[in-house]
Design a protein around this motif. Structure first.
Motif, PDB file in Angstrom:
ATOM      1  N   ALA A  29      49.079  41.818  34.667  1.00 46.35           N
ATOM      2  CA  ALA A  29      47.667  42.067  34.360  1.00 46.35           C
ATOM      3  C   ALA A  29      46.742  41.143  35.149  1.00 46.35           C
ATOM      4  N   SER A  30      47.091  39.871  35.277  1.00 52.22           N
ATOM      5  CA  SER A  30      46.269  38.935  36.057  1.00 52.22           C
ATOM      6  C   SER A  30      46.229  39.337  37.525  1.00 52.22           C
ATOM      7  N   CYS A  31      47.328  39.894  38.006  1.00 53.34           N
ATOM      8  CA  CYS A  31      47.394  40.354  39.394  1.00 53.34           C
ATOM      9  C   CYS A  31      46.470  41.545  39.617  1.00 53.34           C
ATOM     10  N   ARG A  32      46.456  42.471  38.677  1.00 54.51           N
ATOM     11  CA  ARG A  32      45.561  43.623  38.803  1.00 54.51           C
ATOM     12  C   ARG A  32      44.108  43.158  38.801  1.00 54.51           C
ATOM     13  N   TRP A  33      43.796  42.172  37.965  1.00 53.63           N
ATOM     14  CA  TRP A  33      42.447  41.623  37.936  1.00 53.63           C
ATOM     15  C   TRP A  33      42.132  40.972  39.284  1.00 53.63           C
ATOM     16  N   ALA A  34      43.065  40.193  39.822  1.00 55.29           N
ATOM     17  CA  ALA A  34      42.855  39.519  41.105  1.00 55.29           C
ATOM     18  C   ALA A  34      42.601  40.535  42.222  1.00 55.29           C
ATOM     19  N   ARG A  35      43.386  41.593  42.256  1.00 51.47           N
ATOM     20  CA  ARG A  35      43.209  42.620  43.300  1.00 51.47           C
ATOM     21  C   ARG A  35      41.842  43.290  43.186  1.00 51.47           C
ATOM     22  N   ARG A  36      41.377  43.462  41.977  1.00 53.26           N
ATOM     23  CA  ARG A  36      40.089  44.127  41.754  1.00 53.26           C
ATOM     24  C   ARG A  36      38.916  43.182  42.031  1.00 53.26           C
ATOM     25  N   GLU A  37      39.031  41.906  41.626  1.00 49.56           N
ATOM     26  CA  GLU A  37      37.876  41.003  41.643  1.00 49.56           C
ATOM     27  C   GLU A  37      37.797  40.054  42.845  1.00 49.56           C
TER      28      GLU A  37
END
Length: 108
Positions: A29-37
């Motif tokens: 989940a943190s990775c998906r946030w990083a890719r998005r933000e």
């Protein structure tokens, strides 16, 4: 920019300026946030270079990635190590400044 076990060294050695190398995985989940933000943050870098940790075990091993997302700094073909930071603009900028003040090393 997406990097793999097969092309990461070539790109990281040849690209001018500062690259933030980010290891992620789709199940994190943190990775998906990083890719998005991360792309929208105003960071003093020329590029984000992404590595899918699930598909690039060679890089994961060489960079000794134990948690995701994992961030590393490469500038002008030189390795400046891992960033230990929250994924917030001010903290990332401070971590980048700290990393770039260390002596450069060869890529892992």
């Amino acid at each position: 920019m997406e990097l793999t076990d097969f092309d990461a060294d070539h790109h990281l050695l040849d690209l001018p300026g500062t690259s933030l190398l980010v290891f992620t995985s789709t199940g994190c989940a943190s990775c998906r946030w990083a890719r998005r933000e991360l792309p929208s943050l105003s960071l003093p870098i020329q590029r984000l270079a992404w590595v899918d940790a699930a598909d690039n075990g060679g890089l994961v091993t060489r960079y000794e990635v134990f948690h995701l997302p994992a961030l590393f700094v490469v500038r002008d073909g030189h390795f400046y190590g891992a960033l230990q930071s929250k994924l917030q603009t001010a903290e990332l900028i401070q971590a980048l400044d700290t990393a770039l003040s260390r002596p450069a090393e060869d890529l892992p």
